[in-house]
Design a protein around this motif. Structure first.
Motif, PDB file in Angstrom:
ATOM      1  N   GLU A  85       0.788  -1.291  -0.048  1.00 18.34           N
ATOM      2  CA  GLU A  85       0.041   0.063   0.137  1.00 18.34           C
ATOM      3  C   GLU A  85       0.770   1.093   0.085  1.00 18.34           C
ATOM      4  O   GLU A  85       0.500   2.252  -0.444  1.00 18.34           O
ATOM      5  CB  GLU A  85      -1.046  -0.014   1.192  1.00 18.34           C
ATOM      6  CG  GLU A  85      -2.238   0.710   0.854  1.00 18.34           C
ATOM      7  CD  GLU A  85      -3.324   0.531   2.127  1.00 18.34           C
ATOM      8  OE1 GLU A  85      -3.548  -0.897   2.256  1.00 18.34           O
ATOM      9  OE2 GLU A  85      -4.006   1.585   2.567  1.00 18.34           O
ATOM     10  N   ASP A 111       0.899   4.083  -3.049  1.00 19.46           N
ATOM     11  CA  ASP A 111       0.544   5.534  -2.724  1.00 19.46           C
ATOM     12  C   ASP A 111       1.752   6.300  -3.376  1.00 19.46           C
ATOM     13  O   ASP A 111       1.705   7.352  -4.043  1.00 19.46           O
ATOM     14  CB  ASP A 111       0.900   5.872  -1.299  1.00 19.46           C
ATOM     15  CG  ASP A 111      -0.626   5.791  -0.469  1.00 19.46           C
ATOM     16  OD1 ASP A 111      -0.358   5.395   0.766  1.00 19.46           O
ATOM     17  OD2 ASP A 111      -1.720   5.789  -1.182  1.00 19.46           O
ATOM     18  N   TRP A 161       1.120   6.564  -7.180  1.00 25.05           N
ATOM     19  CA  TRP A 161       0.004   7.520  -7.535  1.00 25.05           C
ATOM     20  C   TRP A 161       0.596   8.798  -7.239  1.00 25.05           C
ATOM     21  O   TRP A 161       0.147   9.842  -8.176  1.00 25.05           O
ATOM     22  CB  TRP A 161      -1.273   7.537  -6.889  1.00 25.05           C
ATOM     23  CG  TRP A 161      -1.979   6.188  -7.482  1.00 25.05           C
ATOM     24  CD1 TRP A 161      -2.117   4.845  -6.857  1.00 25.05           C
ATOM     25  CD2 TRP A 161      -2.531   6.193  -8.668  1.00 25.05           C
ATOM     26  NE1 TRP A 161      -2.906   3.967  -7.601  1.00 25.05           N
ATOM     27  CE2 TRP A 161      -3.126   4.861  -8.732  1.00 25.05           C
ATOM     28  CE3 TRP A 161      -2.993   6.867  -9.657  1.00 25.05           C
ATOM     29  CZ2 TRP A 161      -4.002   4.314  -9.684  1.00 25.05           C
ATOM     30  CZ3 TRP A 161      -3.782   6.429 -10.667  1.00 25.05           C
ATOM     31  CH2 TRP A 161      -4.310   5.139 -10.566  1.00 25.05           C
ATOM     32  N   ASP A 200      -9.724  -0.186   1.445  1.00 28.34           N
ATOM     33  CA  ASP A 200     -10.556   0.505   0.307  1.00 28.34           C
ATOM     34  C   ASP A 200      -9.493   0.937  -0.784  1.00 28.34           C
ATOM     35  O   ASP A 200      -9.957   1.103  -1.941  1.00 28.34           O
ATOM     36  CB  ASP A 200     -11.575   1.543   0.685  1.00 28.34           C
ATOM     37  CG  ASP A 200     -12.589   0.954   1.367  1.00 28.34           C
ATOM     38  OD1 ASP A 200     -13.502   1.808   1.731  1.00 28.34           O
ATOM     39  OD2 ASP A 200     -12.945  -0.295   1.277  1.00 28.34           O
ATOM     40  N   THR A 201      -8.366   1.780  -0.333  1.00 27.71           N
ATOM     41  CA  THR A 201      -7.424   2.201  -1.225  1.00 27.71           C
ATOM     42  C   THR A 201      -6.580   1.165  -2.116  1.00 27.71           C
ATOM     43  O   THR A 201      -6.574   1.449  -3.243  1.00 27.71           O
ATOM     44  CB  THR A 201      -6.440   2.880  -0.493  1.00 27.71           C
ATOM     45  OG1 THR A 201      -6.861   3.992   0.342  1.00 27.71           O
ATOM     46  CG2 THR A 201      -5.178   3.548  -1.267  1.00 27.71           C
ATOM     47  N   ALA A 243      -9.310  -0.036  -4.559  1.00 31.43           N
ATOM     48  CA  ALA A 243      -9.544   1.091  -5.647  1.00 31.43           C
ATOM     49  C   ALA A 243      -8.349   1.159  -6.752  1.00 31.43           C
ATOM     50  O   ALA A 243      -8.655   0.987  -7.734  1.00 31.43           O
ATOM     51  CB  ALA A 243      -9.493   2.336  -4.910  1.00 31.43           C
ATOM     52  N   ARG A 291      -8.998  -1.735  -8.900  1.00 34.12           N
ATOM     53  CA  ARG A 291      -9.916  -1.449  -9.941  1.00 34.12           C
ATOM     54  C   ARG A 291      -9.303  -0.570 -11.045  1.00 34.12           C
ATOM     55  O   ARG A 291      -9.614  -0.806 -12.249  1.00 34.12           O
ATOM     56  CB  ARG A 291     -10.806  -0.553  -9.230  1.00 34.12           C
ATOM     57  CG  ARG A 291     -12.136  -1.338  -8.420  1.00 34.12           C
ATOM     58  CD  ARG A 291     -13.192  -0.715  -8.314  1.00 34.12           C
ATOM     59  NE  ARG A 291     -13.329   0.723  -7.424  1.00 34.12           N
ATOM     60  CZ  ARG A 291     -13.238   0.524  -6.083  1.00 34.12           C
ATOM     61  NH1 ARG A 291     -13.460  -0.419  -5.200  1.00 34.12           N
ATOM     62  NH2 ARG A 291     -13.130   1.708  -5.473  1.00 34.12           N
ATOM     63  N   ALA A 292      -8.293   0.168 -10.785  1.00 35.19           N
ATOM     64  CA  ALA A 292      -7.709   1.034 -11.661  1.00 35.19           C
ATOM     65  C   ALA A 292      -6.820   0.306 -12.518  1.00 35.19           C
ATOM     66  O   ALA A 292      -6.928   0.296 -13.783  1.00 35.19           O
ATOM     67  CB  ALA A 292      -6.814   2.202 -11.119  1.00 35.19           C
ATOM     68  N   GLU A 314      -9.275  -1.824 -14.976  1.00 37.83           N
ATOM     69  CA  GLU A 314      -9.821  -1.124 -16.130  1.00 37.83           C
ATOM     70  C   GLU A 314      -8.763  -0.514 -16.960  1.00 37.83           C
ATOM     71  O   GLU A 314      -9.093   0.046 -18.150  1.00 37.83           O
ATOM     72  CB  GLU A 314     -10.492   0.252 -15.295  1.00 37.83           C
ATOM     73  CG  GLU A 314     -11.875  -0.118 -14.515  1.00 37.83           C
ATOM     74  CD  GLU A 314     -12.805   0.909 -14.165  1.00 37.83           C
ATOM     75  OE1 GLU A 314     -12.410   2.050 -14.689  1.00 37.83           O
ATOM     76  OE2 GLU A 314     -12.975   0.970 -12.935  1.00 37.83           O
ATOM     77  N   ALA A 354      -6.890   2.071 -15.847  1.00 42.35           N
ATOM     78  CA  ALA A 354      -7.017   3.506 -15.767  1.00 42.35           C
ATOM     79  C   ALA A 354      -5.730   4.014 -14.996  1.00 42.35           C
ATOM     80  O   ALA A 354      -5.775   4.977 -14.324  1.00 42.35           O
ATOM     81  CB  ALA A 354      -8.192   3.894 -14.852  1.00 42.35           C
ATOM     82  N   ASP A 355      -4.752   3.028 -14.942  1.00 42.74           N
ATOM     83  CA  ASP A 355      -3.571   3.518 -13.975  1.00 42.74           C
ATOM     84  C   ASP A 355      -2.654   4.171 -14.810  1.00 42.74           C
ATOM     85  O   ASP A 355      -1.764   4.636 -14.360  1.00 42.74           O
ATOM     86  CB  ASP A 355      -3.139   2.375 -13.139  1.00 42.74           C
ATOM     87  CG  ASP A 355      -2.680   1.364 -14.375  1.00 42.74           C
ATOM     88  OD1 ASP A 355      -1.764   0.265 -13.981  1.00 42.74           O
ATOM     89  OD2 ASP A 355      -2.995   1.348 -15.408  1.00 42.74           O
TER      90      ASP A 355
END
Lengths: 589, 421
Positions: free
Chosen positions: A190, A194, A197, A226-227, A230, A233-234, A237, A239-240
């Motif tokens: 995690e 961070d 991103w 949840d991070t 998320a 999910r990115a 999809e 979307a990263d």
């Protein structure tokens, strides 16, 4: 010309039925206050604009609570056609019914032979300390502990780990220690997420993780923040901003048994919009999730999917959630002469198949492709028909592939458990296959005492040197021990594991292979050794793949998957199978 | 065939000043004829386009008796069949008896063609009725004509209109179809009659602008924190062709929409995400207004403070929300698709759970449709009381309903987010 304001219901009626006829047009013009000479364009404009304006003006929230009365057409669960006790277990809420059952033997049989939901429900019960799986003293019966220790079902990896954590004693401690370890890995991940991103890390952290570690972490995805979800999910999809389709597929296929409902929106995006290479994997991940959104989504996508492989994968996923609409199609695919269709059809029949498919699936046991034979065994296990016992035992008695024999053992056990739940008895047994899980001694005659003593001395000395870090001299002594005493595996195992710990995977492989040649059963019986060996093969295959030597990597994976890996962690086995399945689809170079 | 109409027109011309006209040049491009055959009346449209004659009846046929009669009449082979070609006077009479083409409003160029195409499409749907429009050739032809005129690629607004119209017609949704065609005909009016005004210009831009032109009137947004609270793919020319990401400004509560067509590169990050926006552009228009992120940083970690702000700026009054929805739907009936974050004061659990505002007014959850979203929402509500829900506000009969995307519930100081869609 009408003097009253236009009536919304009348206008909507004309709009619904059309105003083609002369009489209708006259009446509509009158209602709208248009002159007789108004042409159709003017009439159309006025009709739609006035209707829309009336509708909008009426929009408001109402004092009384109003519910959308339109039916939500989520289909009801498909009832199991099995009239026995097992079929009667509720499809929608098996945990409620299972909680009423006191008989430990019955529950353990469900754990072996039930559907995925039923098996999960039994483990959840155990993990929460409910029901008869805990004695009045708060400890689980011995048979329960043993059953959990022996269970290697990767589909249940998450629930199994939680159930083991609830046990007392060494098993529980080991499970809690392992869980803490993976929580720590996830915590570090995690931090990397961070950093990714924030832009301070240039590569996506999940794809860089070693395969077996990624499998373990993602198996427990439900436990992470949840991070973390998320970020997943990115990646799914795309979307990263970084992950290629291949990388996304790595992550998706690793998520196969995660059961995390937080991923559904991203999986839906992939299922609806592709890319096509990811659709099958996305469907498999969805099939592991217990959520009301899953079945409608799979149904909608199934109707629109034409390509064979993803269509069968979706069909299998639908079967897993109780929708058997595609069973006929899977059967038809299995019956075709298309060799490429057999494996996906067999996989789909794992959830869609019934006793009527036993013969057709059993006929695939003799397929020269080991992946097809192996999948046929797994499908027969899930179908659970007693008629499959004989062909399975026959194959088990003749095959030399340890992994296949191990799968056959598990399948026979599951089928017998299912027969037990149905109140049936298995047919008379032909001579059984030698059980690899037995702990009996080797029957070969031993070497002379002098040879043993000398070899033993070299062996102990080698271990001591390894312990103090003298790798080369330690290996030399272990080699002497192995040379002194033929077909004695421990020195070779020690050498292999020492090399593997130092990440010299290529050299460790050679030593593991010699150990297997010397005494395969001994190697396969030791969980620590099996774990190290499997990981060594996986790491070496990853190295080869990174060097673009896919054929060599594929061969390594094929080789290790022929061994009995039941004592390796389920997630590690899953990663080996997953990676092998992906590599099988790559073109030969 | 009866020539009653023609004879009546001749008498009208003989007795009027128009009859003395030498016949000023006029271009007849389209004729609509009310044709009765065996007591059955149908409206037949005859059109010459790009040198190709098309003729279609309101019963959907292109080869029936009504079409044949219309063609014979237009060709001058009606009551006077066999007499030879019409005289100049007869031809003039036959033309003025018909619905004239839009000679005064024959705006040239692409804009005029688009305006007429929108009008034609609305007319075609009204004629056949919503009940049959999804399978009517005239409607399909109208849509195809519109797309062909729109350029490549077609503008996003027009793509979305087509997607929504197809969905509405397939579902036989009369109210939705009326709203969509109302918007289409208002754009047609703006194009054909060159309507002035900021709103007309916004409308045309929302429908037809693409590329840089679609951001010509954009307003700059600087130094804002946005949180994405919803993401979906919606229909355009194809299913799931347009992606929408709904972003709420946590200081103002305004919801923006980032849009892209499949294949285009969008901003990075999952939903939900927190965006620290240094610079963005917002195009005023249909609700929610479109946003284009120019400079931003993104994180999938939305801190509890940001979620608390989302709860703070959520819409407290459902009645006020309804008023705003009405306003935007009046202005942009076809392209407005309101999205809001609503504060939930309580949940009515007497039946299927319904969110209530502080006044006790309900905003029901959309339950129709086989997506399982409503059931997933029921599960969330069975375990927790959401403080706010983000979702599309959709008309439900004469009321409004909420199609939920995200819900936030409080657990102490922390917020638990439930991603539903």
């Amino acid at each position: 010309m009408s003097g009253s304001p236009p009536s919304g219901p009348r206008l909507r009626r004309w709009l619904r039925l059309g105003v083609a006829g002369a009489a209708q047009r006259v009446a509509a013009r009158e209602e709208l206050g248009l002159p007789e000479a108004a042409d159709d364009r003017a009439l159309a404009r006025a009709l739609v604009q006035v209707t829309a304006a009336l509708d909008v003006a009426a929009l408001d929230v109402r004092d009384r609570a109003r519910v959308d009365a339109r039916p939500s057409i989520t289909p009801p669960p498909v009832p199991d056609e099995d009239p026995s006790f097992l079929g009667e277990l509720s499809v929608s809420e098996p945990r409620d019914e299972l909680a009423q059952i006191d008989d430990t033997r019955t529950l353990l049989a469900v754990l072996r032979a039930g559907t995925l939901r039923q098996r999960r429900a039994v483990l959840e019960q155990l993990g929460e300390g409910r029901g008869s799986l805990r004695s009045s003293a708060g400890r689980s019966p011995r048979e329960v502990v043993e059953a959990l220790d022996q269970l290697r079902d990767v589909e249940l990896g998450y629930e199994l780990s939680r159930a083991r954590m609830a046990l007392g004693g060494a098993s529980g401690r080991a499970a809690r220690t392992e869980a803490a370890r993976w929580a720590e890995v996830a915590g570090r991940l995690e931090v990397e997420i961070d950093a990714f991103w924030e832009g301070s890390r240039q590569t996506e952290p999940l794809v860089e993780l070693p395969g077996d570690e990624r499998a373990q972490v993602l198996l427990r995805a439900r436990d992470w923040s949840d991070t973390f979800a998320a970020h997943l999910r990115a990646v799914i999809e795309g979307a990263d901003g970084m992950s290629s389709v291949e990388a996304r597929r790595e992550v998706l296929s690793s998520l196969r048994h995660c059961g995390d409902a937080r991923l559904i929106p991203a999986l839906a995006t992939v299922l609806r919009g592709g890319p096509g290479e990811l659709v099958g994997d996305a469907a498999r991940v969805l099939s592991s999730v217990d959520d009301p959104r899953v079945q409608p989504l799979l149904r909608a996508v199934f109707e629109r999917t034409v390509d064979l492989r993803p269509r069968l994968a979706i069909a299998g996923a639908l079967g897993a959630v109780g929708d058997h609409r595609a069973a006929g199609e899977a059967r038809a695919m299995l019956a075709t002469a298309d060799a490429g269709a057999r494996l996906p059809a067999l996989e789909a029949l794992e959830t869609l198949g019934g006793t009527e498919d036993t013969e057709a699936v059993a006929a695939q046991l003799g397929d020269p492709d080991p992946a097809v034979a192996s999948q046929a065994v797994r499908t027969l296990r899930r179908v659970g028909d007693g008629r499959a016992l004989e062909p399975l035992r026959t194959l088990g008695a003749h095959t030399h592939v340890s992994a296949l024999r191990a799968e056959i053992e598990d399948a026979v056990e599951a089928i017998e458990a299912r027969l037990d739940l149905r109140g049936e008895e298995p047919p008379l047994e032909p001579p059984s296959i030698p059980r690899l899980s037995s702990h009996g001694p080797s029957t070969r005659p031993g070497p002379r005492l002098g040879v043993r003593l000398v070899a033993g001395a070299f062996y102990l000395a080698g271990l001591v040197l390894l312990a103090i870090g003298a790798l080369h001299r330690g290996v030399t002594l272990l080699e002497r021990a192995a040379a002194r005493r033929a077909r004695w595996a421990p020195p070779l195992v020690a050498e292999a594991m020492a090399l593997a710990r130092r990440q010299r995977y290529a050299q460790a492989l050679a030593a593991f292979r010699r150990a297997i040649e010397a005494d395969r059963a001994r190697v396969e019986r030791n969980p620590v050794v099996v774990r190290s060996m499997a990981r060594c093969f996986l790491r070496r295959a990853e190295e080869m793949a990174r060097d673009a030597r896919v054929d060599v990597a594929r061969g390594l994976l094929r080789e290790v998957l022929q061994l009995d890996l039941r004592r390796a962690p389920a997630a590690l086995r899953f990663e080996l199978e997953r990676r092998h399945a992906l590599m099988r689809e790559e073109p030969a170079r | 065939m009866s020539d009653t109409l023609r004879r009546a027109a001749e008498r009208a011309l003989a007795g009027s000043a128009a009859g003395a006209d030498s016949g000023a040049a006029a271009s007849i491009e389209r004729a609509a004829l009310d044709v009765v055959v065996d007591g059955v009346s149908e409206l037949v449209t005859v059109r010459l386009r790009d040198g190709v004659l098309t003729c279609v009846s309101s019963d959907g046929r292109v080869d029936g008796p009504h079409v044949a009669a219309a063609l014979r009449w237009v060709a001058g082979a009606g009551a006077g069949a066999g007499k030879g070609p019409l005289t100049r006077g007869e031809r003039r009479v036959s033309v003025t008896g018909l619905e004239a083409a839009r000679a005064p409003d024959a705006v040239g160029g692409r804009e005029g063609a688009l305006g007429r195409a929108l009008d034609d499409l609305a007319t075609a749907v009204v004629r056949v009725g919503v009940e049959h429009a999804s399978s009517a050739p005239s409607v399909a032809e109208g849509v195809a004509k519109l797309i062909s005129l729109a350029g490549t690629p077609p503008p996003l607004g027009l793509q979305r209109f087509v997607g929504r119209l197809r969905t509405a017609l397939a579902a036989r949704d009369v109210r939705q179809t009326a709203a969509l065609l109302a918007g289409a005909t208002r754009v047609a009016t703006a194009l054909l009659e060159r309507t002035d005004g900021v709103e007309a210009a916004q409308r045309v831009r929302a429908w037809l602008a693409s590329g840089a032109a679609s951001w010509e009137q954009a307003v700059l947004l600087e130094e804002r924190v946005l949180v994405e609270v919803g993401r979906q793919w919606v229909a355009g020319l194809a299913r799931a062709a347009i992606e929408r990401r709904y972003l709420i400004d946590i200081s103002t509560g305004v919801v923006y929409c980032e849009q892209r067509v499949r294949g285009e590169v969008g901003s990075i990050g999952p939903c939900p995400r927190q965006l620290d926006v240094a610079l963005a552009e917002v195009e005023p228009g249909p609700s929610p207004p479109r946003i284009r992120l120019l400079q931003y940083t993104v994180s999938p970690r939305v801190d509890d403070g940001a979620w608390s702000q989302v709860a703070h700026v959520a819409r407290q009054s459902f009645r006020e929300l309804a008023r705003e929805c009405r306003e935007t739907l009046v202005r942009f009936p076809a392209l407005s698709e309101p999205f809001a974050v609503v504060a939930v004061a309580a949940i009515d659990r007497s039946g299927p759970p319904v969110p209530l505002d502080a006044e006790g007014l309900p905003l029901p959850i959309v339950r129709a449709g086989a997506e399982g979203i409503a059931e997933a929402f029921d599960r969330v509500v069975s375990d927790a009381d959401p403080r706010w829900i983000a979702g599309r506000i959709v008309p439900l009969g004469d009321g409004l309903a909420l199609a939920p995307f995200l819900a936030g519930s409080a657990e102490g100081q922390a917020t638990t987010i439930h991603v539903l869609r």
